[in-house]
Design an enzyme around this catalytic site. Structure first.
Site, PDB file in Angstrom:
ATOM      1  N   ALA A  84      56.072  47.643  49.847  1.00  0.00           N
ATOM      2  CA  ALA A  84      56.374  47.924  48.553  1.00  0.00           C
ATOM      3  C   ALA A  84      56.664  46.902  47.238  1.00  0.00           C
ATOM      4  CB  ALA A  84      57.664  49.419  48.663  1.00  0.00           C
ATOM      5  N   THR A 127      51.788  37.801  49.620  1.00  0.00           N
ATOM      6  CA  THR A 127      49.929  36.995  49.224  1.00  0.00           C
ATOM      7  C   THR A 127      50.055  35.796  48.952  1.00  0.00           C
ATOM      8  OG1 THR A 127      48.687  37.976  47.366  1.00  0.00           O
ATOM      9  CG2 THR A 127      51.048  37.689  47.278  1.00  0.00           C
ATOM     10  N   ASP A 128      48.460  35.987  49.514  1.00  0.00           N
ATOM     11  CA  ASP A 128      47.721  34.332  49.216  1.00  0.00           C
ATOM     12  C   ASP A 128      48.420  33.845  47.813  1.00  0.00           C
ATOM     13  OD1 ASP A 128      45.476  35.776  47.808  1.00  0.00           O
ATOM     14  OD2 ASP A 128      43.918  35.034  49.117  1.00  0.00           O
ATOM     15  N   GLU A 129      47.813  35.212  46.447  1.00  0.00           N
ATOM     16  CA  GLU A 129      48.520  34.335  45.492  1.00  0.00           C
ATOM     17  C   GLU A 129      49.353  33.998  44.745  1.00  0.00           C
ATOM     18  OE1 GLU A 129      47.278  37.573  42.558  1.00  0.00           O
ATOM     19  OE2 GLU A 129      46.221  38.971  43.904  1.00  0.00           O
ATOM     20  N   TYR A 155      52.856  38.585  38.418  1.00  0.00           N
ATOM     21  CA  TYR A 155      52.566  38.894  40.141  1.00  0.00           C
ATOM     22  C   TYR A 155      52.765  37.993  41.139  1.00  0.00           C
ATOM     23  CZ  TYR A 155      50.783  40.568  44.180  1.00  0.00           C
ATOM     24  OH  TYR A 155      49.866  40.995  46.008  1.00  0.00           O
ATOM     25  N   SER A 158      56.260  36.988  40.395  1.00  0.00           N
ATOM     26  CA  SER A 158      57.447  37.855  41.016  1.00  0.00           C
ATOM     27  C   SER A 158      57.711  38.278  43.318  1.00  0.00           C
ATOM     28  CB  SER A 158      57.203  39.349  41.158  1.00  0.00           C
ATOM     29  OG  SER A 158      55.764  40.134  41.749  1.00  0.00           O
ATOM     30  N   LYS A 159      56.123  37.614  43.757  1.00  0.00           N
ATOM     31  CA  LYS A 159      55.571  37.871  44.597  1.00  0.00           C
ATOM     32  C   LYS A 159      56.489  36.303  45.768  1.00  0.00           C
ATOM     33  CE  LYS A 159      54.153  40.687  47.428  1.00  0.00           C
ATOM     34  NZ  LYS A 159      54.932  41.364  48.295  1.00  0.00           N
ATOM     35  N   ASN A 185      42.772  42.632  50.738  1.00  0.00           N
ATOM     36  CA  ASN A 185      42.599  43.325  51.653  1.00  0.00           C
ATOM     37  C   ASN A 185      41.073  44.295  51.273  1.00  0.00           C
ATOM     38  OD1 ASN A 185      45.030  43.993  53.642  1.00  0.00           O
ATOM     39  ND2 ASN A 185      44.704  42.468  52.522  1.00  0.00           N
ATOM     40  N   LEU A 195      39.093  45.890  42.473  1.00  0.00           N
ATOM     41  CA  LEU A 195      37.574  45.173  41.924  1.00  0.00           C
ATOM     42  C   LEU A 195      36.269  46.730  43.211  1.00  0.00           C
ATOM     43  CD1 LEU A 195      35.150  43.357  40.570  1.00  0.00           C
ATOM     44  CD2 LEU A 195      35.699  41.893  43.306  1.00  0.00           C
ATOM     45  N   ARG A 278      40.034  38.364  32.664  1.00  0.00           N
ATOM     46  CA  ARG A 278      41.551  38.252  32.813  1.00  0.00           C
ATOM     47  C   ARG A 278      42.353  37.068  31.962  1.00  0.00           C
ATOM     48  NH1 ARG A 278      43.240  39.697  39.120  1.00  0.00           N
ATOM     49  NH2 ARG A 278      42.960  41.378  38.194  1.00  0.00           N
TER      50      ARG A 278
END
Ligand code: NAD
Ligand code: TYD
Length: 341
Positions: A84, A127-129, A155, A158-159, A185, A195, A278
């Site tokens: 989530a 995530t890899d981000e 984003y 926060s992750k 993914n 995208l 972006r």
């Protein structure tokens, strides 16, 4: 052996694919989906499993402590897998607050419930981000689990904050946690703001395909089922306290992806429209999956050329699913994000 697994965010893209994977692979498990059904959650995605006696859907917010504790009390889960999240970078640039609330506070609430009721494993889907980005001119560089956290967007911040909390709960309270950091993914049930599904939907409607900047940013694409299989391995065999990167060495520029979709749909390249970039746009993501390969034997099974054909066909065959989504309030979002970009 029978286990009860709470899957949060199971009405979203990756979470729903994980629910399907788990119900099919472990017929003796009980799978509980806890999902708030935000704009990104869709109950129609889960309709094929709603009547499965091993499945239960619960509509609640992972930030709602009372609701989360009540569910843990009732279900006594063995494993919790937290998908989530607010997941779209562009939305986080417009409105960071809800990202901090769900992605950080929601994670803390779930882990508090895990501490209170006791669990075998809490798994954080990251995530890899969180690693930030890599330069375009250094193809020799990859994200490993040792790459420092260095985020770019609200984003990813926060992750990353959630990941740090998860590690703190492990060290401070001994909570048995694992974290996975996966690359981008793609596949069925991907929300059409991202995208690949956005470009498929626009191309089918002969609408402009909005490519940010020059389309040269690179993402490392993984078919969603391969991600689900990796998480399955980690929750059952991964070492507690560890981070596992997930990715299949499948780097593509955005413009390559967009042109590939047009080719598969037989649509002209003059639909491509270059729009304003972006803010803070990460240049390149690329995962080194050596650790999960060596420790757990994981390797991606779906090659990109096959996965993208399967994905495009899925969107062709399931137009009702995404047309319902883009017909509602999503229109306002699209107008706001792309109207005069
Ligand atoms: P998604 O946006 O498609 O789905 C998110 C789901 O979470 C939705 O069903 C939504 O209703 C639910 N949700 C949101 N806030 C909630 C809350 N407060 N309480 C309960 N449920 C809530 O996201 P996704 O693309 O499936 O991503 C799932 C997870 O995987 C996220 O944690 C994301 O950070 C991570 N991830 C995604 C990718 C990717 O390429 N999509 C890659 C790596 C990691
Ligand atoms: P996205 O699917 O939002 O995933 P992420 O930002 O988490 O990687 O975007 C993938 C790439 O595609 C990213 O470099 C931004 C770019 N992009 C566009 O060029 N146009 C678009 O309309 C969208 C949504 C993304």
């Amino acid at each position: 052996m029978k286990k009860t697994v709470i899957v949060t965010g199971g009405a979203g893209f990756i979470g729903s694919n994980f629910v399907f994977h788990m119900l099919a692979k472990y017929p003796e498990y009980r799978i509980i989906c806890l999902d708030k059904l935000t704009y990104a959650g869709n109950l129609s995605t889960l309709k094929s499993v709603m009547d499965n006696p091993n499945f239960r859907f619960v509509k609640d917010d992972i930030c709602d402590r009372e609701a989360v504790y009540k569910l843990f009390e009732e279900e006594k889960p063995d494993i919790v897998v937290n998908f989530a999240a607010e997941s779209h970078v562009d939305r986080s640039i417009e409105n960071p607050g809800v990202f901090l609330e769900t992605n950080i506070m929601g994670t803390a609430t779930l882990m508090d419930a895990c501490r209170k009721y006791g669990i075998e494993r809490y798994h954080q889907v990251s995530t890899d981000e969180v690693y930030g980005d890599l330069p375009l001119d250094r193809p020799d560089l990859f994200f490993t689990e040792e790459t420092p956290i260095h985020t770019s967007s609200p984003y990813s911040s926060s992750k990353a904050s959630a990941d740090l909390l998860v590690q703190a709960y492990n060290r401070t309270y001994g909570l048995p946690v694992t974290i996975s950091r996966c690359s981008n993914n793609y596949g069925p049930y991907h929300f059409p703001e991202k995208l690949i599904p956005l470009m498929i939907a626009n191309a089918l409607a002969d609408k402009p395909l909005p490519v940010y900047g020059e389309g040269l940013n690179v993402r490392d694409w993984l078919y969603v089922e391969d991600h689900c299989k990796a998480i399955d391995l980690i929750i059952h065999k991964g070492r507690v306290g560890e981070v596992y990167n997930i990715g299949g060495h499948n780097e593509k520029t955005n413009i390559y992806i967009v042109k590939k979709i047009l080719e598969l749909l037989g649509k002209p390249e003059n639909l491509i429209t270059y729009v304003a970039d972006r803010k803070g746009h990460d240049l390149r993501y690329a995962i080194d999956p050596t650790k999960i390969h060596n420790e757990l034997g994981w390797l991606p099974e779906t090659k990109f050329d096959d996965g993208i054909v399967k994905t495009v066909n899925w969107y062709l065959e399931n137009q009702e699913w995404w047309k319902n989504i883009i017909s509602g309030e999503y229109q306002d979002y699209y107008e706001k994000m792309y109207g005069d970009r």
